[in-house]
Motif scaffolding. Sequence first.
Motif, PDB file in Angstrom:
ATOM      1  N   GLU A 135       0.725  -1.144  -0.034  1.00  0.00           N
ATOM      2  CA  GLU A 135       0.089   0.064  -0.031  1.00  0.00           C
ATOM      3  C   GLU A 135       0.992   1.360   0.015  1.00  0.00           C
ATOM      4  N   GLU A 136       2.114   1.019   0.358  1.00  0.00           N
ATOM      5  CA  GLU A 136       2.972   2.145   0.274  1.00  0.00           C
ATOM      6  C   GLU A 136       3.508   2.642  -1.258  1.00  0.00           C
ATOM      7  N   LEU A 137       3.455   1.745  -2.008  1.00  0.00           N
ATOM      8  CA  LEU A 137       3.734   1.893  -3.325  1.00  0.00           C
ATOM      9  C   LEU A 137       2.717   2.467  -4.179  1.00  0.00           C
ATOM     10  N   ALA A 138       3.124   3.360  -4.787  1.00  0.00           N
ATOM     11  CA  ALA A 138       2.456   4.100  -5.811  1.00  0.00           C
ATOM     12  C   ALA A 138       3.291   4.631  -6.809  1.00  0.00           C
ATOM     13  N   PHE A 139       3.665   3.617  -8.001  1.00  0.00           N
ATOM     14  CA  PHE A 139       4.371   3.694  -8.855  1.00  0.00           C
ATOM     15  C   PHE A 139       3.804   3.306 -10.256  1.00  0.00           C
ATOM     16  N   HIS A 140       4.428   2.450 -10.966  1.00  0.00           N
ATOM     17  CA  HIS A 140       4.070   2.065 -12.172  1.00  0.00           C
ATOM     18  C   HIS A 140       3.339   0.818 -11.991  1.00  0.00           C
ATOM     19  N   GLU A 141       3.309   0.223 -10.602  1.00  0.00           N
ATOM     20  CA  GLU A 141       2.734  -1.221 -10.579  1.00  0.00           C
ATOM     21  C   GLU A 141       1.089  -0.720 -10.359  1.00  0.00           C
ATOM     22  N   ARG A 142       0.715   0.354 -10.339  1.00  0.00           N
ATOM     23  CA  ARG A 142      -0.572   0.730 -10.206  1.00  0.00           C
ATOM     24  C   ARG A 142      -1.471   0.608 -11.491  1.00  0.00           C
ATOM     25  N   LEU A 143      -0.509   0.377 -12.623  1.00  0.00           N
ATOM     26  CA  LEU A 143      -1.000   0.230 -13.755  1.00  0.00           C
ATOM     27  C   LEU A 143      -1.751  -1.090 -14.036  1.00  0.00           C
ATOM     28  N   ALA A 144      -1.392  -2.064 -13.218  1.00  0.00           N
ATOM     29  CA  ALA A 144      -1.709  -3.318 -13.179  1.00  0.00           C
ATOM     30  C   ALA A 144      -2.986  -3.546 -12.188  1.00  0.00           C
ATOM     31  N   PRO A 145      -3.645  -4.666 -12.312  1.00  0.00           N
ATOM     32  CA  PRO A 145      -4.718  -5.168 -11.370  1.00  0.00           C
ATOM     33  C   PRO A 145      -4.010  -5.586  -9.971  1.00  0.00           C
ATOM     34  N   GLU A 146      -4.463  -5.502  -9.007  1.00  0.00           N
ATOM     35  CA  GLU A 146      -4.015  -5.909  -7.754  1.00  0.00           C
ATOM     36  C   GLU A 146      -3.831  -7.619  -8.115  1.00  0.00           C
ATOM     37  N   VAL A 147      -2.690  -8.166  -7.358  1.00  0.00           N
ATOM     38  CA  VAL A 147      -2.606  -9.560  -7.149  1.00  0.00           C
ATOM     39  C   VAL A 147      -3.685 -10.463  -6.771  1.00  0.00           C
ATOM     40  N   SER A 148      -4.261  -9.947  -5.706  1.00  0.00           N
ATOM     41  CA  SER A 148      -5.568 -10.366  -5.384  1.00  0.00           C
ATOM     42  C   SER A 148      -6.648 -10.889  -6.320  1.00  0.00           C
ATOM     43  N   THR A 149      -6.761 -10.253  -7.265  1.00  0.00           N
ATOM     44  CA  THR A 149      -7.597 -10.841  -8.322  1.00  0.00           C
ATOM     45  C   THR A 149      -7.269 -12.247  -9.015  1.00  0.00           C
ATOM     46  N   LEU A 150      -6.065 -12.743  -8.600  1.00  0.00           N
ATOM     47  CA  LEU A 150      -5.768 -13.857  -9.357  1.00  0.00           C
ATOM     48  C   LEU A 150      -6.030 -15.120  -8.721  1.00  0.00           C
ATOM     49  N   GLY A 151      -6.590 -14.711  -7.143  1.00  0.00           N
ATOM     50  CA  GLY A 151      -7.020 -16.067  -6.366  1.00  0.00           C
ATOM     51  C   GLY A 151      -5.955 -17.399  -6.134  1.00  0.00           C
ATOM     52  N   LEU A 152      -4.755 -16.303  -5.950  1.00  0.00           N
ATOM     53  CA  LEU A 152      -3.669 -17.342  -5.458  1.00  0.00           C
ATOM     54  C   LEU A 152      -3.988 -18.167  -4.122  1.00  0.00           C
ATOM     55  N   ALA A 153      -3.197 -19.256  -3.769  1.00  0.00           N
ATOM     56  CA  ALA A 153      -3.320 -19.759  -2.561  1.00  0.00           C
ATOM     57  C   ALA A 153      -2.379 -19.023  -1.547  1.00  0.00           C
ATOM     58  N   ASP A 154      -1.176 -18.421  -2.180  1.00  0.00           N
ATOM     59  CA  ASP A 154      -0.598 -17.651  -1.192  1.00  0.00           C
ATOM     60  C   ASP A 154       0.443 -16.932  -2.336  1.00  0.00           C
ATOM     61  N   THR A 155       1.000 -15.617  -1.641  1.00  0.00           N
ATOM     62  CA  THR A 155       1.874 -14.771  -2.513  1.00  0.00           C
ATOM     63  C   THR A 155       2.418 -14.042  -1.468  1.00  0.00           C
ATOM     64  N   ALA A 156       3.759 -13.327  -1.979  1.00  0.00           N
ATOM     65  CA  ALA A 156       4.344 -12.099  -0.908  1.00  0.00           C
ATOM     66  C   ALA A 156       3.379 -11.259  -0.275  1.00  0.00           C
ATOM     67  N   SER A 157       3.835 -10.996   0.936  1.00  0.00           N
ATOM     68  CA  SER A 157       2.877  -9.980   1.438  1.00  0.00           C
ATOM     69  C   SER A 157       3.354  -8.357   1.579  1.00  0.00           C
ATOM     70  N   ALA A 158       4.639  -8.311   0.946  1.00  0.00           N
ATOM     71  CA  ALA A 158       5.357  -6.957   0.864  1.00  0.00           C
ATOM     72  C   ALA A 158       6.176  -7.176  -0.205  1.00  0.00           C
ATOM     73  N   SER A 159       7.117  -6.200  -0.583  1.00  0.00           N
ATOM     74  CA  SER A 159       7.797  -5.892  -1.730  1.00  0.00           C
ATOM     75  C   SER A 159       9.254  -5.652  -1.132  1.00  0.00           C
ATOM     76  N   ARG A 160      10.084  -6.578  -1.561  1.00  0.00           N
ATOM     77  CA  ARG A 160      11.581  -6.592  -0.994  1.00  0.00           C
ATOM     78  C   ARG A 160      12.454  -7.219  -2.145  1.00  0.00           C
ATOM     79  N   ILE A 161      13.630  -6.617  -2.090  1.00  0.00           N
ATOM     80  CA  ILE A 161      14.811  -7.166  -3.049  1.00  0.00           C
ATOM     81  C   ILE A 161      15.470  -8.301  -2.170  1.00  0.00           C
ATOM     82  N   ALA A 162      14.852  -9.593  -2.267  1.00  0.00           N
ATOM     83  CA  ALA A 162      15.262 -10.706  -1.294  1.00  0.00           C
ATOM     84  C   ALA A 162      16.607 -11.284  -1.577  1.00  0.00           C
ATOM     85  N   TRP A 163      17.105 -11.069  -2.585  1.00  0.00           N
ATOM     86  CA  TRP A 163      18.314 -11.720  -2.935  1.00  0.00           C
ATOM     87  C   TRP A 163      19.749 -11.099  -2.772  1.00  0.00           C
TER      88      TRP A 163
END
Length: 360
Positions: A135-163
Motif C-alpha cells: 500500500e506504500e507503493l504508488a509507482f508504475h505497478e498501479r497500472l496493473a490489477p492487484e494480485v488478489s484478483t488472481l485467487g492465488l493460494a499464497d503470495t508475497a505480503s510485501a515488496s523486497r529485494i530478497a536476493w
Amino acid sequence: MNSSKLSFYTLTVASPRRAGRFAERAERSGWDGMAVVDSQNLSGDVYVALTVAASRTERLGLATAVTNPITRHPAVTASAIASVHALSDGRTTLGIGRGDSSLAHLGRAPAGVAVFAKYLETLQCYLRGDSVAFEELAFHERLAPEVSTLGLADTASASRIAWLPDSRPKVEVEVAATGPKVIGLAARLADRVMFALGADPDRIAWGVQVARDARKDAGLDPETLQFGAYVNLVCHPQVETAREMVKGGLTTFARFQVMHGKIAGPVADKQRRVLNDLHDRYDMKHHTQSGSPQSKTLTPEFIDRYAIVGPAKHCVTSLRELAALGVTRVIVIGPSAGSDREEAARAEHALVEEVLPAFK
C-alpha cells in the motif's frame, strides 16, 4: 580539508561496445571512477554499460550520472544497481536526479520534488534489503490489477529485494541537486549530495550550508553527509581553446541553475542575465553539443566562473578551493561533443598527467 581526499570520476555515455574500453583506459589513467549517463533515447542502457565496465576493471568506481525516478520502478532500479554492485565487489554508486534529457525525449519535464522524495525513500528501503508495504507503493505497478484478483493460494505480503547479499555494504545513493528544495531532500535521504552548481566556490559554499542546515533540522548528524560536485573542466594551456571546448557541456549544467526560470543561490547580475538568456534559447535537440544555439549565450566571464578552464596549475588551484569547502568527489565533464579531437585529446592528457596526480 586535505586535497588528497578529492576523488575524480570521468563522465561518459552508455555505449555498450565502448564502455569496456573506456573503463579500462580510465583505470589505467588514474581515474577513481567512471560515471555513465542514463538517457535512453540518446545512448544505450546504463546498466549494460556499467556491467561491461565492471567485468573489465578491478578498482574503478562505477556510477550512474544520473538516473531518474520516472523511467524505472524503484524496485527495478535497486535490483539493477545492486546487481552491478555484486558483480564489481561493491564498487558502485547510484546517482539520481529529477530527470532531464531522459524525460524531455518522452515529452516530459523533470519529476516533481514530492514524487522524487517518495522515490528516494522507497529506493533506499530496497537497497537496505527492507520490505516495502504494497500500500506504500504508488509507482508504475498501479497500472496493473492487484494480485488478489488472481485467487492465488499464497503470495508475497510485501515488496523486497530478497536476493541482496548480507555481507556487502549497501549501494551508496548520491543525488544531483541545484535548488534548495532538492539539496535539502538529498541531505535528508541520500548518502551524498552531488551539487550541480558549477565550480563557483560561492555557490558551492551556499549549497553546503543549505545541506548541513537541512540535515541538522531533520535530526541527523551533518558531519555524516558527503558532498560532491559536477564540474565542467577542460585543462589546456590556451584558455580561449579551453573555453570553446567546455561550452556545450557547460550549457547543460548551467541550465540547471535556471531550469524553471528562477535562480537559487548567490549570483551576480551579469551571470543572471546569461542564465536567463540560456534558459530562453536552450535547444534540447543539441543537448551538450559544441556550436549549439545555447552555447553562444555564454560569455568568457561566465565560463571562467562556472567552469574550470585553463592551464593545469589553475585547474589544481580551483579544485583545491572546492575540496576546502568539503567536496570529496568530482564528476568531471570534459570537452563537449563536437570539440576538435586533437585539442580534446591534448586536454585529456594534461588532466590525467598534471591535475589528477596533484590529488593522489
